[in-house]
Design an enzyme around this catalytic site. Structure first.
Site, mmCIF file in Angstrom:
data_model
loop_
_atom_site.group_PDB
_atom_site.id
_atom_site.type_symbol
_atom_site.label_atom_id
_atom_site.label_comp_id
_atom_site.label_asym_id
_atom_site.label_seq_id
_atom_site.Cartn_x
_atom_site.Cartn_y
_atom_site.Cartn_z
ATOM 1 N N GLU A 178 -38.088 24.744 4.967
ATOM 2 C CA GLU A 178 -37.936 23.457 5.629
ATOM 3 C C GLU A 178 -36.480 22.988 5.585
ATOM 4 O O GLU A 178 -35.981 22.414 6.557
ATOM 5 C CB GLU A 178 -38.847 22.416 4.995
ATOM 6 C CG GLU A 178 -40.330 22.628 5.262
ATOM 7 C CD GLU A 178 -40.954 23.717 4.394
ATOM 8 O OE1 GLU A 178 -42.105 24.092 4.660
ATOM 9 O OE2 GLU A 178 -40.276 24.205 3.453
ATOM 10 N N LEU A 206 -32.622 35.249 -4.076
ATOM 11 C CA LEU A 206 -32.949 34.132 -3.183
ATOM 12 C C LEU A 206 -31.735 33.769 -2.339
ATOM 13 O O LEU A 206 -30.595 33.914 -2.779
ATOM 14 C CB LEU A 206 -33.399 32.918 -3.992
ATOM 15 C CG LEU A 206 -34.729 33.041 -4.739
ATOM 16 C CD1 LEU A 206 -34.948 31.811 -5.605
ATOM 17 C CD2 LEU A 206 -35.888 33.232 -3.783
#
Length: 442
Positions: A65, A330
């Site tokens: 998001e 990540l």
């Protein structure tokens, strides 16, 4: 407000207050693997060390998001606005801190945990940041967030929103509570005309079609430049390379079978780049791949923490050519995708549904996923019609598509991508009218 919604909100509040200790225990346990989960805990109660006034509030619950919100946040910052970003997961918070380090440093942006689902926690949040309005990225429906915003006179909009067909089916079987909450938003900025019709059907007001913001998200050049350098370092310039990105639990056996079929086929031996979605699974999946007999090169064990194309010029080459380059990091998906000729997006082979296909398409990589595409209905259907993405039902079909049958051109992908870009500008143009309409209805 409908009576059923009033009853539900009372029940919802009672549940949250009753089980708040369990939520804190959950965060503490998650904090054993990622300490950030139980740091800044007072923010979750709406208490902050530093505050800002007259902000624009962006709620981006996690990493995906946040990435879709990046171009929008940047547009607000360029207008001189102050921005507060609320999140729930460490991945999203870290990405915000990395991407907007300068804005955080000069006091123009602040990232905090989203308050717990209680009226008083949100009251504290509104007092601390006095947002002009809020934008909730994607389809995050939190009843107290919505109702507290309405009570405080803060227009709250769904942003980059879609209402998937499976969500509609579920809502029809659950007393229509979520649609009743959605109708309390000040409005919605949605991805397509189809989505606008779906939201309108459940009485969401003030709807504007602005497209998909992820088409506008910036592509980090240092990662895309490092991908080809890594491919050369591994010795895979003459090998087909496939990236399995954002793989999720329940899919690994199918991907293992796909890779084994492709390795057993004729022609050059492929290199697979395998990137699980959740860091909690890194060790288990690495061990599983080794147990299955693959030669696996692990990113965390072989590369420096900071990725750059120059770094590969100084590294000793691997002793052997691996079957799999395992991506246990990540925030580096563009690095892994830029190594590939074709990409597989995870999630599509389990009921929870496929993840973002826009990142590989931004790098001109053809995209394949599983049949569960309801989560990405837009833009998957449009990408499928353009011939730049497809869904396959099983390992054999997936191996065939990766090996031979699915090969759209870079030009095809360029044409599709350009046709769907510009969502940020569309939203910024629609915002004044949306805010005026919301103020009239407060």
């Amino acid at each position: 407000m409908p009576l059923k919604l009033r009853v539900f909100l009372a029940f919802w509040s009672a549940i949250w207050h009753l089980f708040l200790p369990l939520v804190l225990i959950y965060l503490h346990r998650r904090g054993r693997k990622d300490p950030l989960y139980h740091q800044h805990i007072f923010e979750r109660f709406g208490r902050y060390k530093t505050t800002m006034r007259e902000t624009i509030w962006i709620h981006a619950v996690s990493l995906g998001e946040l990435r879709s919100a990046v171009p929008l946040i940047q547009a607000f910052l360029e207008q001189g606005e102050k921005v507060v970003v609320t999140q729930f997961t460490p991945a999203g918070r870290r990405e915000t801190q990395a991407v907007f380090a300068d804005a955080i440093g000069n006091g123009q942006l602040q990232t905090v945990w989203v308050p717990f689902e209680t009226t008083w926690a949100f009251r504290n949040f509104f007092k601390a940041f006095s947002p002009k309005f809020g934008l909730v990225m994607e389809i995050e429906i939190w009843p107290r967030m919505v109702m507290a915003s309405k009570r405080a006179g803060v227009p709250l909009f769904m942003c980059n929103a879609q209402y998937p067909s499976k969500s509609i089916e579920k809502d029809q079987k659950s007393f229509g509570l979520r649609p009743a909450v959605m109708a309390q938003f000040a409005g919605a900025f949605v991805k397509s005309d189809l989505q606008a019709k779906r939201f309108a059907a459940v009485n969401v007001p003030n709807i504007h079609v602005t497209g998909e913001l992820r088409f506008d998200q910036p592509v980090p050049s240092h990662l895309t430049e490092a991908g080809p350098a890594a491919r050369k370092w591994i010795g895979a310039n003459d090998r087909p390379v496939v990236t399995f990105g954002s793989t999720v639990e329940g899919e690994d056996a199918l991907y293992v079978e796909t890779m084994k079929q492709m390795l057993a086929g004729a022609g050059p031996k492929p290199l697979f780049v395998y990137v699980p979605r959740r860091p909690e699974r890194f060790d288990d999946i690495y061990d599983m791949l080794k147990t299955e007999g693959f030669d696996v090169l692990r990113r965390s064990a072989t590369l420096p923490s900071a990725i750059s194309s120059k770094a590969f010029q100084e590294l000793e080459k691997p002793a052997s050519q691996p079957d799999i380059f395992f991506g246990d990091s990540l925030g580096e998906m563009y690095f892994y995708l830029s190594m590939a000729d074709k990409s597989v997006v995870g999630g599509g082979f389990v009921p929870a549904g496929a993840h973002n296909i826009i990142e590989p398409l931004a790098l001109k990589k053809p995209v394949i996923t599983g049949p569960e595409t309801w989560t990405i209905e837009y833009p998957f259907e449009e990408a499928k019609a353009a011939g730049v993405a497809c869904a396959k039902p099983d390992a054999t079909a997936l191996a065939e598509a990766l090996s031979r049958s699915f090969s759209p051109s870079e030009q095809d992908i360029d044409v599709f991508f350009e046709a769907h870009a510009g969502g940020t500008q569309k939203l910024m143009q629609a915002l004044p009218e949306a805010l005026a309409s919301a103020q009239d209805n407060l």
